[in-house]
Design a protein around this motif. Sequence first.
Motif, PDB file in Angstrom:
ATOM      1  N   ASP A 241       0.847  -1.185   0.000  1.00  0.00           N
ATOM      2  CA  ASP A 241       0.000   0.000   0.000  1.00  0.00           C
ATOM      3  C   ASP A 241       0.886   1.241   0.000  1.00  0.00           C
ATOM      4  O   ASP A 241       1.482   1.579   1.011  1.00  0.00           O
ATOM      5  CB  ASP A 241      -0.902  -0.017   1.227  1.00  0.00           C
ATOM      6  CG  ASP A 241      -1.819   1.182   1.288  1.00  0.00           C
ATOM      7  OD1 ASP A 241      -1.830   1.975   0.334  1.00  0.00           O
ATOM      8  OD2 ASP A 241      -2.514   1.321   2.288  1.00  0.00           O
ATOM      9  N   ASN A 242       0.987   1.906  -1.137  1.00  0.00           N
ATOM     10  CA  ASN A 242       1.806   3.111  -1.228  1.00  0.00           C
ATOM     11  C   ASN A 242       1.004   4.376  -0.956  1.00  0.00           C
ATOM     12  O   ASN A 242       1.485   5.475  -1.170  1.00  0.00           O
ATOM     13  CB  ASN A 242       2.464   3.199  -2.612  1.00  0.00           C
ATOM     14  CG  ASN A 242       3.512   2.139  -2.773  1.00  0.00           C
ATOM     15  OD1 ASN A 242       4.288   1.869  -1.866  1.00  0.00           O
ATOM     16  ND2 ASN A 242       3.544   1.505  -3.932  1.00  0.00           N
TER      17      ASN A 242
ATOM     18  N   VAL B 213       2.322   1.042   7.064  1.00  0.00           N
ATOM     19  CA  VAL B 213       3.695   1.016   7.569  1.00  0.00           C
ATOM     20  C   VAL B 213       4.629   1.488   6.465  1.00  0.00           C
ATOM     21  O   VAL B 213       4.470   1.102   5.302  1.00  0.00           O
ATOM     22  CB  VAL B 213       4.093  -0.416   8.009  1.00  0.00           C
ATOM     23  CG1 VAL B 213       5.500  -0.457   8.546  1.00  0.00           C
ATOM     24  CG2 VAL B 213       3.115  -0.959   9.033  1.00  0.00           C
ATOM     25  N   TRP B 214       5.614   2.314   6.826  1.00  0.00           N
ATOM     26  CA  TRP B 214       6.608   2.818   5.876  1.00  0.00           C
ATOM     27  C   TRP B 214       7.980   2.723   6.526  1.00  0.00           C
ATOM     28  O   TRP B 214       8.118   2.983   7.727  1.00  0.00           O
ATOM     29  CB  TRP B 214       6.296   4.273   5.529  1.00  0.00           C
ATOM     30  CG  TRP B 214       7.242   4.896   4.558  1.00  0.00           C
ATOM     31  CD1 TRP B 214       7.152   4.875   3.204  1.00  0.00           C
ATOM     32  CD2 TRP B 214       8.426   5.655   4.850  1.00  0.00           C
ATOM     33  NE1 TRP B 214       8.196   5.566   2.634  1.00  0.00           N
ATOM     34  CE2 TRP B 214       8.992   6.054   3.637  1.00  0.00           C
ATOM     35  CE3 TRP B 214       9.061   6.018   6.041  1.00  0.00           C
ATOM     36  CZ2 TRP B 214      10.169   6.802   3.568  1.00  0.00           C
ATOM     37  CZ3 TRP B 214      10.227   6.763   5.963  1.00  0.00           C
ATOM     38  CH2 TRP B 214      10.760   7.151   4.737  1.00  0.00           C
ATOM     39  N   VAL B 215       9.005   2.350   5.732  1.00  0.00           N
ATOM     40  CA  VAL B 215      10.365   2.238   6.254  1.00  0.00           C
ATOM     41  C   VAL B 215      11.362   2.767   5.223  1.00  0.00           C
ATOM     42  O   VAL B 215      11.139   2.647   4.016  1.00  0.00           O
ATOM     43  CB  VAL B 215      10.701   0.778   6.649  1.00  0.00           C
ATOM     44  CG1 VAL B 215      10.637  -0.155   5.466  1.00  0.00           C
ATOM     45  CG2 VAL B 215      12.063   0.676   7.329  1.00  0.00           C
ATOM     46  N   TYR B 216      12.441   3.355   5.723  1.00  0.00           N
ATOM     47  CA  TYR B 216      13.558   3.819   4.894  1.00  0.00           C
ATOM     48  C   TYR B 216      14.803   3.061   5.317  1.00  0.00           C
ATOM     49  O   TYR B 216      15.084   2.946   6.509  1.00  0.00           O
ATOM     50  CB  TYR B 216      13.780   5.319   5.084  1.00  0.00           C
ATOM     51  CG  TYR B 216      15.032   5.837   4.421  1.00  0.00           C
ATOM     52  CD1 TYR B 216      15.093   5.968   3.038  1.00  0.00           C
ATOM     53  CD2 TYR B 216      16.154   6.167   5.163  1.00  0.00           C
ATOM     54  CE1 TYR B 216      16.240   6.430   2.415  1.00  0.00           C
ATOM     55  CE2 TYR B 216      17.301   6.626   4.552  1.00  0.00           C
ATOM     56  CZ  TYR B 216      17.344   6.759   3.177  1.00  0.00           C
ATOM     57  OH  TYR B 216      18.490   7.206   2.563  1.00  0.00           O
TER      58      TYR B 216
ATOM     59  N   THR C   5      23.107  -1.560   6.231  1.00  0.00           N
ATOM     60  CA  THR C   5      22.679  -2.342   5.071  1.00  0.00           C
ATOM     61  C   THR C   5      21.204  -2.115   4.766  1.00  0.00           C
ATOM     62  O   THR C   5      20.696  -2.599   3.767  1.00  0.00           O
ATOM     63  CB  THR C   5      22.926  -3.845   5.292  1.00  0.00           C
ATOM     64  OG1 THR C   5      22.216  -4.267   6.458  1.00  0.00           O
ATOM     65  CG2 THR C   5      24.411  -4.140   5.466  1.00  0.00           C
ATOM     66  N   GLY C   6      20.523  -1.385   5.648  1.00  0.00           N
ATOM     67  CA  GLY C   6      19.116  -1.100   5.448  1.00  0.00           C
ATOM     68  C   GLY C   6      18.434  -0.745   6.748  1.00  0.00           C
ATOM     69  O   GLY C   6      19.078  -0.378   7.730  1.00  0.00           O
ATOM     70  N   GLY C   7      17.125  -0.884   6.750  1.00  0.00           N
ATOM     71  CA  GLY C   7      16.343  -0.570   7.942  1.00  0.00           C
ATOM     72  C   GLY C   7      15.115  -1.454   8.020  1.00  0.00           C
ATOM     73  O   GLY C   7      14.786  -2.169   7.071  1.00  0.00           O
ATOM     74  N   ALA C   8      14.442  -1.397   9.156  1.00  0.00           N
ATOM     75  CA  ALA C   8      13.247  -2.210   9.362  1.00  0.00           C
ATOM     76  C   ALA C   8      12.306  -1.514  10.335  1.00  0.00           C
ATOM     77  O   ALA C   8      12.740  -0.754  11.191  1.00  0.00           O
ATOM     78  CB  ALA C   8      13.613  -3.588   9.900  1.00  0.00           C
ATOM     79  N   ILE C   9      11.034  -1.794  10.178  1.00  0.00           N
ATOM     80  CA  ILE C   9      10.018  -1.404  11.147  1.00  0.00           C
ATOM     81  C   ILE C   9       9.363  -2.685  11.633  1.00  0.00           C
ATOM     82  O   ILE C   9       8.846  -3.469  10.838  1.00  0.00           O
ATOM     83  CB  ILE C   9       8.947  -0.481  10.526  1.00  0.00           C
ATOM     84  CG1 ILE C   9       9.535   0.869  10.119  1.00  0.00           C
ATOM     85  CG2 ILE C   9       7.775  -0.291  11.484  1.00  0.00           C
ATOM     86  CD1 ILE C   9       9.961   1.747  11.267  1.00  0.00           C
TER      87      ILE C   9
ATOM     88  N   ASN D 110      10.155   1.224   1.552  1.00  0.00           N
ATOM     89  CA  ASN D 110       9.184   0.151   1.400  1.00  0.00           C
ATOM     90  C   ASN D 110       7.955   0.541   2.212  1.00  0.00           C
ATOM     91  O   ASN D 110       8.068   1.205   3.238  1.00  0.00           O
ATOM     92  CB  ASN D 110       9.768  -1.176   1.893  1.00  0.00           C
ATOM     93  CG  ASN D 110       9.003  -2.381   1.413  1.00  0.00           C
ATOM     94  OD1 ASN D 110       8.053  -2.277   0.642  1.00  0.00           O
ATOM     95  ND2 ASN D 110       9.418  -3.548   1.859  1.00  0.00           N
ATOM     96  N   SER D 111       6.789   0.152   1.766  1.00  0.00           N
ATOM     97  CA  SER D 111       5.564   0.448   2.501  1.00  0.00           C
ATOM     98  C   SER D 111       4.560  -0.671   2.299  1.00  0.00           C
ATOM     99  O   SER D 111       4.642  -1.427   1.337  1.00  0.00           O
ATOM    100  CB  SER D 111       4.966   1.777   2.051  1.00  0.00           C
ATOM    101  OG  SER D 111       4.604   1.729   0.691  1.00  0.00           O
ATOM    102  N   ALA D 112       3.618  -0.756   3.233  1.00  0.00           N
ATOM    103  CA  ALA D 112       2.595  -1.800   3.154  1.00  0.00           C
ATOM    104  C   ALA D 112       1.376  -1.395   3.970  1.00  0.00           C
ATOM    105  O   ALA D 112       1.499  -0.732   5.002  1.00  0.00           O
ATOM    106  CB  ALA D 112       3.142  -3.128   3.673  1.00  0.00           C
TER     107      ALA D 112
END
Length: 82
Positions: free
Chosen positions: A2-3, A13-16, A24-28, A48-50
Motif C-alpha cells: 500500500d503506497n 507502515v513505511w520504512v527507509y 545495510t538497510g532498515g526495518a520497522i 518500502n511500505s505496506a
Amino acid sequence: MDNSPGSGDPGWVWVYGSTESGATGGAIKYKLWDGTSGQLDANRGKTNSAGTNSAIKQFQACINFSTDGWSYQSCGAWVTFG
C-alpha cells in the motif's frame, strides 16, 4: 503493498533503509490491535511500505548493519498508540 496511506487500509507502515556508515538497510517491527505482528524491511537507501489488516498498536524502528562480516539489527524503543 500500500503506497497510499489514505487507501482505506486499517493501518499503514513505511520504512527507509538507512545510509549511515555500515548500514545495510532498515526495518520497522510492528504489532497490530488484532494480535498479529510483522516486520517490514528496506534495503540501504530504499523505501518500502505496506497496508495492514488491522490498526497499528505498536512499532519499533530498527537499523540493519554489517560489521566484520556479521549482520546485526539495532532497534529503538517500542512506541505505543492509544
